[in-house]
Design a protein around this motif. Structure first.
Motif, PDB file in Angstrom:
ATOM      1  N   GLU A  35       1.092   4.398  -2.825  1.00  0.00           N
ATOM      2  CA  GLU A  35       0.993   5.189  -2.407  1.00  0.00           C
ATOM      3  C   GLU A  35       2.345   6.181  -2.852  1.00  0.00           C
ATOM      4  O   GLU A  35       1.225   8.279  -3.242  1.00  0.00           O
ATOM      5  CB  GLU A  35       0.950   6.129  -1.115  1.00  0.00           C
ATOM      6  N   ARG A  36       3.210   6.398  -2.187  1.00  0.00           N
ATOM      7  CA  ARG A  36       4.973   7.173  -3.078  1.00  0.00           C
ATOM      8  C   ARG A  36       5.107   6.374  -4.756  1.00  0.00           C
ATOM      9  O   ARG A  36       5.815   6.915  -4.734  1.00  0.00           O
ATOM     10  CB  ARG A  36       5.514   6.121  -2.096  1.00  0.00           C
ATOM     11  N   GLN A  71       0.892  -1.434   0.554  1.00  0.00           N
ATOM     12  CA  GLN A  71       0.349   0.398   0.229  1.00  0.00           C
ATOM     13  C   GLN A  71       0.958   1.210  -0.084  1.00  0.00           C
ATOM     14  O   GLN A  71       0.860   2.557  -0.636  1.00  0.00           O
ATOM     15  CB  GLN A  71      -0.644  -0.012   1.161  1.00  0.00           C
ATOM     16  N   LYS A  82      -1.939   4.864  -9.793  1.00  0.00           N
ATOM     17  CA  LYS A  82      -0.615   4.526  -9.804  1.00  0.00           C
ATOM     18  C   LYS A  82      -0.097   3.921 -11.179  1.00  0.00           C
ATOM     19  O   LYS A  82       0.912   3.357 -11.225  1.00  0.00           O
ATOM     20  CB  LYS A  82      -0.062   4.849  -8.417  1.00  0.00           C
ATOM     21  N   HIS A 128      -5.792   1.160 -10.934  1.00  0.00           N
ATOM     22  CA  HIS A 128      -5.416   2.235 -10.059  1.00  0.00           C
ATOM     23  C   HIS A 128      -4.430   3.468 -10.493  1.00  0.00           C
ATOM     24  O   HIS A 128      -4.037   3.472 -11.921  1.00  0.00           O
ATOM     25  CB  HIS A 128      -4.370   1.743  -9.247  1.00  0.00           C
TER      26      HIS A 128
END
Length: 195
Positions: A125-126, A121, A149, A147
């Protein structure tokens, strides 16, 4: 700030399939460079077909030396083992974060088990993921299908593997066209994968 795609693997050996995918990503996506992160041999596993770290790194170096946007990386060799991708990402960010933005490169089949990665996760996120297609029966979990990303890259599908190359070389088949010229020379000179 340079966008760096991290292409993790044992590269045992690196072959033209790896090179085609990496080159496609630096030429046809917003990545500025691709770093081939050579995964170290686990001290807990002694897989006989896995060459020593420095030999696999040398082959990646030989394959990429004429391509300024493709770089070998032995960054994981000095990290504590067993290592996890999140640890490598944190280390790279601490070391190069001011000039580089790191992204992950992976085959689509890896998304099937991505939810089992340590801190997946946090990675999502990053970091951006660049996913190239692979022929696979693996079903991608719904959470990864759209998603924000995860960037799907329409790279060529390369049905060639290091395992196939090792097996066929041992069987006496000509695998030379499947390897960058310099990699073949190194592999042949060192007499790798023959026994």
């Amino acid at each position: 700030m340079k966008r760096i795609g991290l292409f993790f693997g044992t590269f045992n050996p690196i072959h033209v399939g790896h090179m085609v995918i990496a080159n496609y990503l630096v030429e046809f996506s917003d990545l500025d460079e691709v770093w081939f992160v050579v995964t170290p041999r686990s001290p807990f596993k002694t897989k006989q077909t896995l060459l020593e770290d420095h030999h696999r790194y040398q082959m990646v170096y030989e394959a990429t030396k004429d391509y300024p946007k493709l770089k070998p990386s032995n960054i994981e060799f000095d990290l504590p083992q067993p290592n996890y991708t999140i640890n490598t990402l944190v280390y790279l960010e601490e070391k190069y974060g001011e000039e580089h933005r790191f992204c992950l490169i992976m085959g689509e089949d890896n998304l099937k088990s991505f939810h089992k990665w340590k801190n997946y996760q946090v990675i999502l996120e990053r970091y951006d993921l660049y996913v190239y297609p692979r022929i696979s029966e693996a079903k991608v979990p719904e959470q990864f299908k759209s998603h924000s990303k995860i960037n799907r890259v329409d790279a060529p599908i390369m049905e060639i593997s290091s395992t196939f190359i090792r097996t066929q070389h041992k069987a006496g088949k000509n695998i030379r066209p499947m390897l960058p010229h310099e990699v073949w020379n190194y592999l042949d000179e060192m007499n790798f994968y023959r026994s």
